[in-house]
Design a protein around this motif. Structure first.
Motif, PDB file in Angstrom:
ATOM      1  N   ILE A   1      -1.816  53.724  66.864  1.00 39.60           N
ATOM      2  CA  ILE A   1      -1.886  53.913  65.418  1.00 39.60           C
ATOM      3  C   ILE A   1      -0.801  54.924  65.096  1.00 39.60           C
ATOM      4  O   ILE A   1      -0.810  56.040  65.623  1.00 39.60           O
ATOM      5  N   TYR A  19      -2.853  51.434  57.784  1.00 42.81           N
ATOM      6  CA  TYR A  19      -4.062  51.791  58.523  1.00 42.81           C
ATOM      7  C   TYR A  19      -4.975  52.677  57.678  1.00 42.81           C
ATOM      8  O   TYR A  19      -4.528  53.681  57.106  1.00 42.81           O
ATOM      9  N   GLU A  20      -6.239  52.302  57.590  1.00 41.05           N
ATOM     10  CA  GLU A  20      -7.258  53.056  56.850  1.00 41.05           C
ATOM     11  C   GLU A  20      -6.855  53.319  55.404  1.00 41.05           C
ATOM     12  O   GLU A  20      -7.269  54.309  54.806  1.00 41.05           O
ATOM     13  N   THR A  52       2.303  49.011  72.835  1.00 39.41           N
ATOM     14  CA  THR A  52       1.067  49.628  73.310  1.00 39.41           C
ATOM     15  C   THR A  52       1.098  49.791  74.817  1.00 39.41           C
ATOM     16  O   THR A  52       1.864  49.147  75.511  1.00 39.41           O
ATOM     17  N   ARG A 105      -4.334  51.247  72.454  1.00 38.10           N
ATOM     18  CA  ARG A 105      -4.117  51.021  71.026  1.00 38.10           C
ATOM     19  C   ARG A 105      -3.154  52.060  70.480  1.00 38.10           C
ATOM     20  O   ARG A 105      -3.214  53.229  70.849  1.00 38.10           O
ATOM     21  N   THR A 156       2.534  52.962  57.740  1.00 39.86           N
ATOM     22  CA  THR A 156       1.553  53.143  58.807  1.00 39.86           C
ATOM     23  C   THR A 156       1.178  51.783  59.385  1.00 39.86           C
ATOM     24  O   THR A 156       1.219  50.767  58.701  1.00 39.86           O
ATOM     25  N   TYR A 157       0.828  51.782  60.670  1.00 37.19           N
ATOM     26  CA  TYR A 157       0.405  50.539  61.312  1.00 37.19           C
ATOM     27  C   TYR A 157      -0.554  50.818  62.454  1.00 37.19           C
ATOM     28  O   TYR A 157      -0.612  51.916  62.987  1.00 37.19           O
ATOM     29  N   ASP A 158      -1.280  49.777  62.817  1.00 37.16           N
ATOM     30  CA  ASP A 158      -2.251  49.831  63.903  1.00 37.16           C
ATOM     31  C   ASP A 158      -1.981  48.624  64.793  1.00 37.16           C
ATOM     32  O   ASP A 158      -2.200  47.486  64.390  1.00 37.16           O
ATOM     33  N   ASN A 159      -1.440  48.867  65.984  1.00 36.53           N
ATOM     34  CA  ASN A 159      -1.168  47.808  66.956  1.00 36.53           C
ATOM     35  C   ASN A 159      -2.360  47.783  67.895  1.00 36.53           C
ATOM     36  O   ASN A 159      -2.512  48.639  68.753  1.00 36.53           O
ATOM     37  N   GLU A 160      -3.236  46.810  67.708  1.00 36.13           N
ATOM     38  CA  GLU A 160      -4.574  46.855  68.293  1.00 36.13           C
ATOM     39  C   GLU A 160      -4.718  46.344  69.714  1.00 36.13           C
ATOM     40  O   GLU A 160      -5.759  46.529  70.320  1.00 36.13           O
ATOM     41  N   SER A 165      -2.123  45.632  62.048  1.00 35.70           N
ATOM     42  CA  SER A 165      -2.556  45.945  60.684  1.00 35.70           C
ATOM     43  C   SER A 165      -1.600  46.967  60.090  1.00 35.70           C
ATOM     44  O   SER A 165      -1.224  47.936  60.759  1.00 35.70           O
ATOM     45  N   THR A 187      -3.248  42.387  57.640  1.00 31.89           N
ATOM     46  CA  THR A 187      -3.252  42.068  59.065  1.00 31.89           C
ATOM     47  C   THR A 187      -2.414  40.825  59.323  1.00 31.89           C
ATOM     48  O   THR A 187      -2.435  39.878  58.544  1.00 31.89           O
TER      49      THR A 187
END
Length: 142
Positions: free
Chosen positions: A93, A128-129, A82, A91, A52-56, A125, A21
């Motif tokens: 992902i 992701y997962e 986003t 969000r 992979t990424y997570d833009n929260e 992040s 993160t």
């Protein structure tokens, strides 16, 4: 001697560990990298990335950059944004994919790295997962 365009070697870097993160507004490493040693200064290297990424956070961006041995080759090779905060799907992902043909002009060990930043200092992040991220370097006969 192989003809121009022949694949001479393929090297892959993979990360399957827990997410990394960052909230940095300057480029930082995603820890996704691969090292290759070209056999000739005339060789080209095809770099293939899947991250992979997570833009929260809503209304925030993420930008990617390709580095070689810690120095930028090309900034802003990818961009994610986003949706507005009023949108329930704010969000993002996703998987970032990128290909780059580089002429390193060296026979020395060369490391290609994926960097990223969040200009708005939002939390992003990577992996992701725990989904595997990969970077492949293919040496191509020049």
């Amino acid at each position: 001697v192989y003809p121009a365009g022949h694949v001479l070697q393929v090297v892959q870097g993979t990360i399957e560990t827990a997410a990394l993160t960052s909230t940095s507004s300057t480029y930082v490493t995603t820890n996704l990298d691969v090292t290759i040693t070209p056999s000739s200064t005339s060789s080209k290297v095809l770099v293939i990335i899947s991250q992979t990424y997570d833009n929260e956070e809503s209304e925030k961006a993420i930008e990617f950059a390709l580095y070689r041995d810690g120095a930028s080759i090309q900034d802003k090779i990818g961009y994610g944004y986003t949706r507005a905060s009023g949108d329930a799907n704010g969000r993002v992902i996703a998987t970032f994919s990128y290909n780059h043909l580089h002429s390193p002009a060296t026979e020395s060990s060369t490391t290609y790295q994926l960097y990223a930043r969040s200009p708005g200092s939002n939390q992003v992040s990577f992996r992701y997962e725990g989904v595997a991220s990969t970077i492949i370097a293919m040496e191509i006969q020049g």
